[in-house]
Design a protein around this motif. Structure first.
Motif, mmCIF file in Angstrom:
data_model
loop_
_atom_site.group_PDB
_atom_site.id
_atom_site.type_symbol
_atom_site.label_atom_id
_atom_site.label_comp_id
_atom_site.label_asym_id
_atom_site.label_seq_id
_atom_site.Cartn_x
_atom_site.Cartn_y
_atom_site.Cartn_z
ATOM 1 N N ILE A 252 -10.225 13.750 0.479
ATOM 2 C CA ILE A 252 -9.034 13.235 1.163
ATOM 3 C C ILE A 252 -8.170 14.387 1.664
ATOM 4 O O ILE A 252 -7.676 14.352 2.797
ATOM 5 C CB ILE A 252 -8.218 12.317 0.229
ATOM 6 N N ARG A 253 -8.001 15.428 0.853
ATOM 7 C CA ARG A 253 -7.212 16.581 1.303
ATOM 8 C C ARG A 253 -7.847 17.241 2.517
ATOM 9 O O ARG A 253 -7.160 17.674 3.444
ATOM 10 C CB ARG A 253 -7.065 17.589 0.161
ATOM 11 N N MET A 254 -9.193 17.337 2.531
ATOM 12 C CA MET A 254 -9.878 17.902 3.689
ATOM 13 C C MET A 254 -9.658 17.038 4.930
ATOM 14 O O MET A 254 -9.462 17.551 6.034
ATOM 15 C CB MET A 254 -11.370 18.029 3.408
ATOM 16 N N MET A 255 -9.683 15.723 4.749
ATOM 17 C CA MET A 255 -9.568 14.800 5.876
ATOM 18 C C MET A 255 -8.182 14.800 6.500
ATOM 19 O O MET A 255 -8.036 14.845 7.723
ATOM 20 C CB MET A 255 -9.905 13.372 5.428
ATOM 21 N N VAL A 256 -7.161 14.715 5.653
ATOM 22 C CA VAL A 256 -5.803 14.487 6.171
ATOM 23 C C VAL A 256 -4.924 15.724 6.117
ATOM 24 O O VAL A 256 -3.824 15.726 6.686
ATOM 25 C CB VAL A 256 -5.120 13.317 5.419
ATOM 26 N N ASP A 446 -9.049 4.857 8.680
ATOM 27 C CA ASP A 446 -9.232 5.953 7.746
ATOM 28 C C ASP A 446 -8.260 5.857 6.579
ATOM 29 O O ASP A 446 -7.304 5.092 6.585
ATOM 30 C CB ASP A 446 -9.069 7.295 8.465
ATOM 31 N N VAL A 447 -8.514 6.675 5.565
ATOM 32 C CA VAL A 447 -7.786 6.571 4.307
ATOM 33 C C VAL A 447 -6.295 6.853 4.475
ATOM 34 O O VAL A 447 -5.455 6.196 3.846
ATOM 35 C CB VAL A 447 -8.415 7.514 3.248
ATOM 36 N N GLY A 448 -5.938 7.813 5.337
ATOM 37 C CA GLY A 448 -4.528 8.095 5.549
ATOM 38 C C GLY A 448 -3.806 6.947 6.211
ATOM 39 O O GLY A 448 -2.705 6.555 5.805
ATOM 40 N N ALA A 449 -4.426 6.373 7.255
ATOM 41 C CA ALA A 449 -3.812 5.246 7.965
ATOM 42 C C ALA A 449 -3.755 4.004 7.081
ATOM 43 O O ALA A 449 -2.817 3.209 7.167
ATOM 44 C CB ALA A 449 -4.596 4.948 9.242
ATOM 45 N N LYS A 450 -4.760 3.823 6.216
ATOM 46 C CA LYS A 450 -4.730 2.690 5.292
ATOM 47 C C LYS A 450 -3.488 2.749 4.413
ATOM 48 O O LYS A 450 -2.779 1.748 4.230
ATOM 49 C CB LYS A 450 -5.982 2.685 4.401
ATOM 50 N N ALA A 451 -3.227 3.910 3.845
ATOM 51 C CA ALA A 451 -2.057 4.065 2.979
ATOM 52 C C ALA A 451 -0.768 3.776 3.745
ATOM 53 O O ALA A 451 0.157 3.149 3.220
ATOM 54 C CB ALA A 451 -2.030 5.471 2.384
ATOM 55 N N GLU A 452 -0.724 4.202 5.008
ATOM 56 C CA GLU A 452 0.473 3.960 5.820
ATOM 57 C C GLU A 452 0.659 2.474 6.103
ATOM 58 O O GLU A 452 1.779 1.948 6.049
ATOM 59 C CB GLU A 452 0.365 4.742 7.137
#
Length: 512
Positions: A252-256, A446-452
């Protein structure tokens, strides 16, 4: 640069410079007006491996895959297939050279049969030059038997569920006996059982020496099926690792490029009065006896396997398919929802499951898509649209949802799937709904947008919006819901409070 014809000869001879390296992309760059989609990107795919691609929406994954599949031509960089430089000028070139792509947005022809879709342009002919439908169906049946797919080759594609269409797409790609298979979010519409079936197919193909590029946003899939993975961010290559060498948080850190501290930022907010009440709702032949209440500030999750009737219930409440019996009340008053227009007038918003077919208008730009539901809602004066105010509102919503685009004038068809989903969500949030129905709101995101988006849904609940959330991802249902209604074959089989719900209980109710 070697021609596709020469490349086919190399493929057929089996004489390649590096037998283990099947595909190599070096320093690829692709630019669209106002957007650098890929900037100096590289990728290596080895034979007999599953290579996952990870990254937020707009990171460049789909653009790179379209270059490999012959849909786009890179502005610079090189592509090596079986050790030989090649330029693929079309998807047909790619297919003839052993590269097949299964797109996230399915590309089947709905009014043709399953068999006709799979063997199009390769149909067996009779001695009179006509299509031999008997042989066509026999070939398809044999292919399905090999893949353990239970679908009638003669049925029309339009009658199939999204999950079944996905399996047809997979079978079609396999039918080309391709060495390189690209799968873009192949499990987004599949149940757990269907995912297990797909993974069995993938493992079998891998054992045959095929190279599989697997695009996914689901971390559990990466660790289960991928041998290695590469991460992209903002059109750039970040790194490649074996899937056994890293943790979920490190990926996740690599992605976002940042920490995601809370995937499901569910807020416990005061629950108000009943806003929506559904009693004995039925749609003949689809579902029956559905009853539930949703209160202000409450998130009601709806879980169930594909085909359970979850989406049909949502469409009926919103007036897409008016109920054949039962009643709907809003704020204690009975209402008749005959159409989506009536539903909107009563303060409802509905974000559909399929953004391509029933959501976004792909040929229009972002602002035109966002403003559709609010053109008459305070943005007209003397019969004319107050375009300045509307543009500012759409721009604010675009920024709030982090839509990756050079401007609101960008056509929605040019956006990544996740950014198309954000545009669709933005359209309905502009209506300031009192009742929000979300059908697979984070599918393909993606995982970042999901959290948002999860945070945004929690904020809406805090503001008193009554939320219905349908999702095939059990962690999402469990993480975001105050209560969960579980469905099976058109009936509600049980309700679970947040404190008592877990995956085992949900699956038990979903299988009844």
């Amino acid at each position: 640069m070697v021609s596709p014809q020469t490349m086919r000869a190399v493929r057929e001879s089996g004489a390649v410079p590096n037998a283990s390296l099947l595909l190599e992309i070096s320093n690829a760059r692709k630019e669209f007006p106002g957007v650098v989609a890929l900037d100096d990107v590289s990728l290596k795919l080895r034979r007999g491996t599953v290579h996952a691609l990870m990254g937020e929406n707009g990171a460049g994954k789909s653009t790179l895959m379209k270059i490999i599949a012959g849909i786009y031509t890179p502005d610079s960089g090189e592509v090596k297939l079986r050790g030989v430089n090649i330029q693929l000028k079309s998807p047909l070139d790619a297919l003839e050279n052993g590269i097949a792509m299964i797109h996230q947005e399915l590309n089947l022809m709905p009014y043709m049969s399953v068999a006709e879709n799979i063997w199009i342009r390769r149909e067996p002919l009779t001695r009179f030059g006509f299509v031999d439908h008997g042989e066509l169906n026999r070939r398809t049946a044999a292919l399905f038997a090999k893949l353990n797919i239970d679908i009638d080759p003669e049925v029309q594609v339009s009658t199939l569920s999204v999950a079944s269409r996905q399996m047809v797409e997979i079978a079609k790609a396999v039918s080309y006996e391709s060495d390189v298979l690209i799968m873009d979010e192949p499990t987004s519409a599949l149940t757990e059982t269907e995912v297990a079936h797909l993974f069995s197919i993938i493992r079998d193909l891998r054992s045959q020496g095929k190279g599989i590029i697997y695009i996914t946003h689901k971390m559990n899939e990466l660790f289960e099926i991928a041998d290695e993975f590469s991460v992209f961010r903002d059109g750039r290559y970040i790194g490649t690792h074996a899937s056994t060498d890293v943790t979920r948080d490190e990926i996740i850190r690599m992605m976002v490029g940042r920490e995601i501290t809370q995937m499901f930022p569910k807020e416990i907010v005061p629950i108000g009065d009943v806003v929506l009440s559904v009693k004995d709702l039925a749609l003949r032949g689809v579902f029956s006896d559905i009853s539930f209440d949703v209160r202000a500030g409450e998130i009601l999750g709806i879980a169930g396997l594909v085909g359970s009737g979850r989406s049909n219930v949502a469409e009926t409440i919103f007036g897409v398919s008016p109920a054949t019996s039962g009643s709907i009340s809003i704020n204690g008053k009975p209402v008749t929802i005959e159409s989506p227009t009536v539903a909107i007038q009563h303060g409802m918003a509905f974000i559909t499951e399929d953004r391509k077919e029933t959501g976004c208008l792909l040929a229009l730009d972002i602002q035109e898509n966002m403003q559709l539901a609010v053109l008459q809602d305070g943005y007209t004066k003397f019969g004319f649209v107050t375009q300045g105010a509307l543009s500012r509102t759409c721009e604010e919503m675009s920024q709030k949802l982090r839509v990756k685009t050079p401007s609101l004038d960008e056509r929605v068809e040019n956006l990544s799937g996740g950014n198309q989903q954000k545009v669709l969500i933005g359209r309905w949030l502009l209506t300031n709904p009192k009742i929000l129905i979300l059908d697979e709101p984070t599918r393909g995101i993606d995982v970042g947008a999901k959290a948002e988006i999860h945070k945004l849904v929690s904020q809406l609940a805090r503001q008193g919006v009554a939320v219905i959330m349908i999702s095939s991802e059990l962690p999402e249902v469990l993480g975001m819901s105050d209560r969960i209604m579980v469905m099976h074959h058109g009936r509600a089989t049980g309700f679970l409070d947040r404190a008592e719900a877990d995956q085992v209980k949900i699956m038990d109710l979903a299988a009844r």
